[in-house]
Design a protein around this motif. Structure first.
Motif, PDB file in Angstrom:
ATOM      1  N   VAL A 190       0.851  -1.044  -0.142  1.00 38.20           N
ATOM      2  CA  VAL A 190      -0.007  -0.030   0.127  1.00 38.20           C
ATOM      3  C   VAL A 190       0.924   1.294   0.094  1.00 38.20           C
ATOM      4  CG1 VAL A 190      -1.953  -1.223   1.272  1.00 38.20           C
ATOM      5  CG2 VAL A 190      -0.302  -0.054   2.391  1.00 38.20           C
ATOM      6  N   GLN A 191       0.282   2.360  -0.483  1.00 40.25           N
ATOM      7  CA  GLN A 191       1.296   3.462  -0.330  1.00 40.25           C
ATOM      8  C   GLN A 191       2.496   3.246  -1.399  1.00 40.25           C
ATOM      9  OE1 GLN A 191       1.536   5.103   3.353  1.00 40.25           O
ATOM     10  NE2 GLN A 191      -0.636   5.194   3.801  1.00 40.25           N
ATOM     11  N   GLN A 192       2.329   2.996  -2.494  1.00 37.36           N
ATOM     12  CA  GLN A 192       3.487   2.641  -3.291  1.00 37.36           C
ATOM     13  C   GLN A 192       4.247   1.747  -3.286  1.00 37.36           C
ATOM     14  OE1 GLN A 192       5.643   6.539  -3.678  1.00 37.36           O
ATOM     15  NE2 GLN A 192       4.017   7.456  -4.612  1.00 37.36           N
ATOM     16  N   ALA A 193       5.299   1.536  -2.280  1.00 43.19           N
ATOM     17  CA  ALA A 193       5.933   0.609  -2.047  1.00 43.19           C
ATOM     18  C   ALA A 193       6.336  -0.070  -0.720  1.00 43.19           C
ATOM     19  CB  ALA A 193       7.503   0.850  -2.590  1.00 43.19           C
ATOM     20  N   GLU A 194       5.253   0.493   0.143  1.00 48.61           N
ATOM     21  CA  GLU A 194       5.534   0.122   1.661  1.00 48.61           C
ATOM     22  C   GLU A 194       4.499  -1.022   1.746  1.00 48.61           C
ATOM     23  OE1 GLU A 194       5.751   2.981   4.605  1.00 48.61           O
ATOM     24  OE2 GLU A 194       5.770   4.584   3.204  1.00 48.61           O
ATOM     25  N   ALA A 195       4.820  -2.220   2.665  1.00 50.35           N
ATOM     26  CA  ALA A 195       4.254  -3.362   2.866  1.00 50.35           C
ATOM     27  C   ALA A 195       3.451  -3.105   4.270  1.00 50.35           C
ATOM     28  CB  ALA A 195       4.840  -4.500   2.753  1.00 50.35           C
ATOM     29  N   ALA A 196       2.467  -3.667   4.498  1.00 54.55           N
ATOM     30  CA  ALA A 196       1.542  -3.750   5.770  1.00 54.55           C
ATOM     31  C   ALA A 196       1.311  -4.999   6.300  1.00 54.55           C
ATOM     32  CB  ALA A 196       0.032  -2.860   5.519  1.00 54.55           C
ATOM     33  N   GLU A 197       2.346  -5.600   7.104  1.00 55.85           N
ATOM     34  CA  GLU A 197       2.321  -6.953   7.566  1.00 55.85           C
ATOM     35  C   GLU A 197       1.292  -7.273   8.796  1.00 55.85           C
ATOM     36  OE1 GLU A 197       5.050  -5.293   7.105  1.00 55.85           O
ATOM     37  OE2 GLU A 197       5.869  -6.398   5.439  1.00 55.85           O
ATOM     38  N   ALA A 198       0.959  -5.961   9.500  1.00 55.78           N
ATOM     39  CA  ALA A 198       0.200  -5.975  10.881  1.00 55.78           C
ATOM     40  C   ALA A 198      -0.768  -4.737  10.680  1.00 55.78           C
ATOM     41  CB  ALA A 198       1.253  -5.710  11.881  1.00 55.78           C
ATOM     42  N   PRO A 199      -2.002  -5.107   9.845  1.00 59.33           N
ATOM     43  CA  PRO A 199      -3.094  -3.981   9.826  1.00 59.33           C
ATOM     44  C   PRO A 199      -3.678  -3.876  11.343  1.00 59.33           C
ATOM     45  CG  PRO A 199      -3.672  -5.853   8.693  1.00 59.33           C
ATOM     46  CD  PRO A 199      -2.192  -6.201   9.265  1.00 59.33           C
ATOM     47  N   ALA A 200      -3.988  -2.668  11.839  1.00 59.00           N
ATOM     48  CA  ALA A 200      -4.496  -2.624  12.958  1.00 59.00           C
ATOM     49  C   ALA A 200      -5.719  -1.787  13.128  1.00 59.00           C
ATOM     50  CB  ALA A 200      -3.307  -2.196  14.065  1.00 59.00           C
ATOM     51  N   TRP A 201      -6.520  -1.834  14.160  1.00 61.30           N
ATOM     52  CA  TRP A 201      -7.695  -0.829  14.188  1.00 61.30           C
ATOM     53  C   TRP A 201      -7.578  -0.594  15.758  1.00 61.30           C
ATOM     54  CZ3 TRP A 201     -10.339   2.366  11.294  1.00 61.30           C
ATOM     55  CH2 TRP A 201     -11.444   3.164  11.919  1.00 61.30           C
ATOM     56  N   ALA A 202      -7.019   0.414  16.159  1.00 63.64           N
ATOM     57  CA  ALA A 202      -6.765   0.861  17.652  1.00 63.64           C
ATOM     58  C   ALA A 202      -5.731  -0.399  18.205  1.00 63.64           C
ATOM     59  CB  ALA A 202      -8.102   0.807  18.324  1.00 63.64           C
ATOM     60  N   ASP A 203      -6.335  -1.268  19.280  1.00 64.89           N
ATOM     61  CA  ASP A 203      -5.630  -2.360  19.825  1.00 64.89           C
ATOM     62  C   ASP A 203      -5.977  -3.675  19.200  1.00 64.89           C
ATOM     63  OD1 ASP A 203      -8.175  -2.276  20.857  1.00 64.89           O
ATOM     64  OD2 ASP A 203      -7.462  -3.328  22.706  1.00 64.89           O
ATOM     65  N   ASP A 204      -6.791  -3.846  18.049  1.00 63.09           N
ATOM     66  CA  ASP A 204      -7.037  -4.739  17.382  1.00 63.09           C
ATOM     67  C   ASP A 204      -6.187  -5.051  16.235  1.00 63.09           C
ATOM     68  OD1 ASP A 204      -9.276  -5.576  19.203  1.00 63.09           O
ATOM     69  OD2 ASP A 204     -10.674  -4.611  18.107  1.00 63.09           O
TER      70      ASP A 204
END
Length: 712
Positions: free
Chosen positions: A380-394
């Motif tokens: 996401v956001q060009q070349a950055e990876a998101a291995e740990a999507p979080a919503w607050a503390d979840d």
């Protein structure tokens, strides 16, 4: 009495509809809870309070207040203190070492916005001064409090009544209210303290944006639940498309906002504790020696705090916010508690202050996954990876294994790293059912043996204990309810659709009985209840649904069609018998479920495009829209106008009853013919139903090809 009660309910509902217009379905449900008598925030009538704790029954409001206040103290490492000692020990001043730019601090305009944002009808703090007092003249309030803010920044210490509040107990709803586990506390702040925190919250979010994790959401403007949910769905879809093994570890923290260690904001030169005092605080926050050593190192060098690059004025406001925090256990309170951890849950800045600290955990897990080549590489956001999507503390830890045999060992190591990194912040994972659980996708050669070994037990669990350290077990489940949506490794929507249908039924029934059948509400108001309260309950997260089969599509639109048909008589006063689906929609003047699904898909499309998450939407209905998004003019959405209902024709059909009867059927698509009449059917199952209903012959079920063989 009944007529008067219905009139009162109609007037109350009309006022709440006006108040909640434009605020969203969550606010609408909150305002209607007094009539529907459901929801997390519905308060049932108070009975004789009884609380059982540690083998003792506490009876009466005062005894229960004292017991609950003491139970809340465990999470925040709080200690009781007398008011005199508390006031006498709070006179210190954090002097300025350098000059500060006043322009970088909250201005009078920011204070004015804070007072204007105060919500009416909210419970006040200990002073019992409601928000309506400041809302009566917000300009005068902003001008009066501007010198207080400058004094706060100069001294580094805020007013004592702003650093704490009243701990109001709220039942959890799903747990036993006669135990302390069935209650949670929310801090009731003073109205002027809330206004000040709303004034400097934008400055805090601006400083958070460059340091937060890529997949970190929650409490940030223009971030929705669909974004972390889309990342998890994209991970499972990528595993399926590449025929790879992997999974997701869903982590839920226990009392995260109450127990997170906030001393990291005072690291380096910003604290006055000696080495002995720091070691005592380390023993207070952490039980293991590794976390204690890491805490002492962070507090001495202050590298993490320096990496945040917080503006000096904003940092001094944060330090004043965390100076000598306290809470009183009720109104009237029995005990004053001095807290050591937490970000004051219930305050407007609690989530943003927690996000800074929680980003340390997310960055640590991302580095671990990349170091072990287990990153899912969801860009996401060009070349950055998101291995740990979080919503607050979840938070969800996404991982990919190079082979199916590595899944068990990799998941165990990830679970241990999660527990260790949470301990560094003073947090712990809630390992109960439905909290911290793992969903694995096993594919490739040898997946059957691994599946039997991991998932063959009645309650599958993975032991995280090693030879040197002892850890709890991690539950393995086929699916998990993440942010209101049930997800599984195969991305089948059936379980999620059935769950949403059950929630729709439980929400629609009290609204239909108590509001739609109320004769004093206008049809337009009843229609607004249907559109604003009932439909959003079912379509939560529908923009990312993968309706890959005809049966899933029928289950997705069927509950809404059923709810619409049940609204015909309460809204129009006529029966819905013999009415077509198009006539039902036209009578209610509502969009069809298919159109509503398209609207939610377009909304998900805009979220994907705005967050630069085009690769995330692969395999969803949004993908088809993304391909044509640049050429399409999405500013103009066509709306299909409903035809008018011919009620005379509907009533004629209802009086005549069933006018059509099938006498015979045949054709190339109807291969299964009845041997007793001229009827033919497309499937053997329909033929069996016909034989049972019309001829009294019990069906034999589908016959295999070898059933017709005869011995030679």
């Amino acid at each position: 009495v009944r007529i008067a009660m219905q009139q009162d309910k109609a007037n109350f509902s009309r006022e709440q509809i006006t108040a909640a217009r434009g605020a969203g379905p969550a606010r609408f449900a909150y305002l209607l809870r007094a009539i529907t008598r459901q929801g997390r925030k519905f308060k049932p009538p108070a009975l004789l309070p009884v609380l059982r704790h540690e083998g003792t029954e506490h009876i009466g409001a005062e005894a229960i207040t004292k017991t609950l206040g003491a139970s809340y103290a465990a999470a925040e490492r709080a200690t009781p203190v007398t008011p005199g000692d508390f006031v006498s020990s709070s006179n210190d001043v954090r002097s300025l070492s350098d000059c500060l730019d006043v322009a970088a601090s909250p201005s009078v305009v920011d204070l004015l916005r804070g007072f204007l944002d105060l919500k009416k009808g909210r419970a006040p703090g200990l002073s019992q001064i409601p928000a309506e007092v400041f809302a009566a003249n917000p300009i005068a309030a902003a001008l009066a409090y501007a010198p207080v803010i400058l004094k706060l920044i100069a001294r580094g210490i805020g007013p004592l009544q702003w650093s704490g509040g009243l701990a109001h107990s709220i039942p959890k709803g799903t747990k036993d209210p006669s135990s302390v586990q069935g209650w949670r506390a929310i801090l009731l702040l003073e109205s002027d303290a809330k206004a000040f925190q709303k004034a400097w919250r934008p400055y805090l979010l601006q400083a958070l944006d460059p340091v937060r994790s890529v997949g970190q959401h929650g409490g940030i403007p223009r971030h929705t639940l669909e974004q972390p949910s889309a990342l998890v769905r994209a991970h499972f879809h990528g595993l399926s498309a590449a025929n790879q093994s992997g999974g997701a570890l869903f982590v839920d923290c226990a009392a995260a906002y109450y127990s997170v260690v906030r001393d990291f904001y005072l690291a380096g030169p910003y604290h006055n504790w000696t080495d002995d005092e720091l070691q005592q605080r380390a023993k207070l926050f952490f039980a293991d020696t590794q976390s204690q050593a890491a805490f002492l190192k962070d507090m001495r060098d202050g590298l993490w705090l320096e990496s945040l690059q917080l503006p000096s004025a904003l940092h001094r406001i944060v330090l004043a916010q965390f100076h000598r925090t306290w809470y009183v256990d009720g109104r009237p309170g029995t005990t004053l508690y001095l807290t050591q951890t937490g970000t004051a849950p219930g305050s407007p800045v609690a989530d943003a202050l927690f996000a800074f600290l929680f980003s340390r955990f997310l960055h640590g897990m991302e580095e671990f996954l990349r170091g072990h080549l287990a990153s899912p590489h969801i860009q996401v956001q060009q070349a950055e990876a998101a291995e740990a999507p979080a919503w607050a503390d979840d938070v969800v830890i996404l991982f990919t294994a190079r082979s199916v045999s590595e899944v068990e060992g990799l998941l165990g190591e990830i679970g241990r790293q999660v527990i260790k990194h949470l301990r560094r912040l003073g947090l712990s994972a809630n390992l109960g059912p439905g909290k911290t659980e793992a969903v694995v996708a096993l594919r490739g050669h040898g997946s059957r043996d691994v599946r039997r070994r991991l998932l063959g037990a009645d309650c599958p669990a993975l032991s995280l204990t090693t030879e040197t350290e002892e850890f709890p077990k991690l539950r393995l489940v086929p699916g998990y309810t993440h942010l209101g949506t049930f997800l599984n490794a195969e991305l089948s929507e059936m379980a999620n659709l059935k769950r949403r249908a059950g929630l729709l039924a439980s929400t629609f029934k009290p609204i239909r009985n108590r509001l739609l059948n109320n004769p004093f509400l206008l049809p337009t108001e009843k229609r607004e209840l249907l559109l604003g309260r009932v439909i959003p309950c079912f379509l939560h997260g529908s923009g990312l649904w993968r309706l890959s089969t005809k049966h899933e599509h029928e289950v997705a639109v069927g509950p809404l069609y059923s709810a619409f048909r049940q609204c015909i008589r309460p809204i129009t006063g006529s029966s819905s018998a013999k009415m077509t689906q198009a006539e039902v929609l036209a009578a209610l003047d509502v969009p069809s479920p298919e159109e509503l699904l398209d609207v939610h898909r377009v909304r998900a499309l805009f979220q994907v495009l705005r967050a630069d998450m085009r690769r995330v939407c692969a395999g969803t209905p949004v993908a088809a829209l993304v391909a044509d998004a640049e050429d399409a003019d999405l500013s103009l959405l066509s709306v299909r106008l409903q035809d008018q209902v011919n009620w005379d024709d509907v009533r004629l059909r209802q009086q005549q009853g069933e006018a059509l009867a099938v006498l015979s059927s045949c054709g190339p698509g109807l291969a299964h013919t009845c041997h007793l009449c001229n009827m033919a059917y497309a499937t053997h199952r329909r033929l069996s139903v016909h034989l049972a209903k019309c001829h009294g012959i019990a069906g034999k079920g589908p016959q295999p090809w070898w059933a017709s063989l005869r011995p030679i």
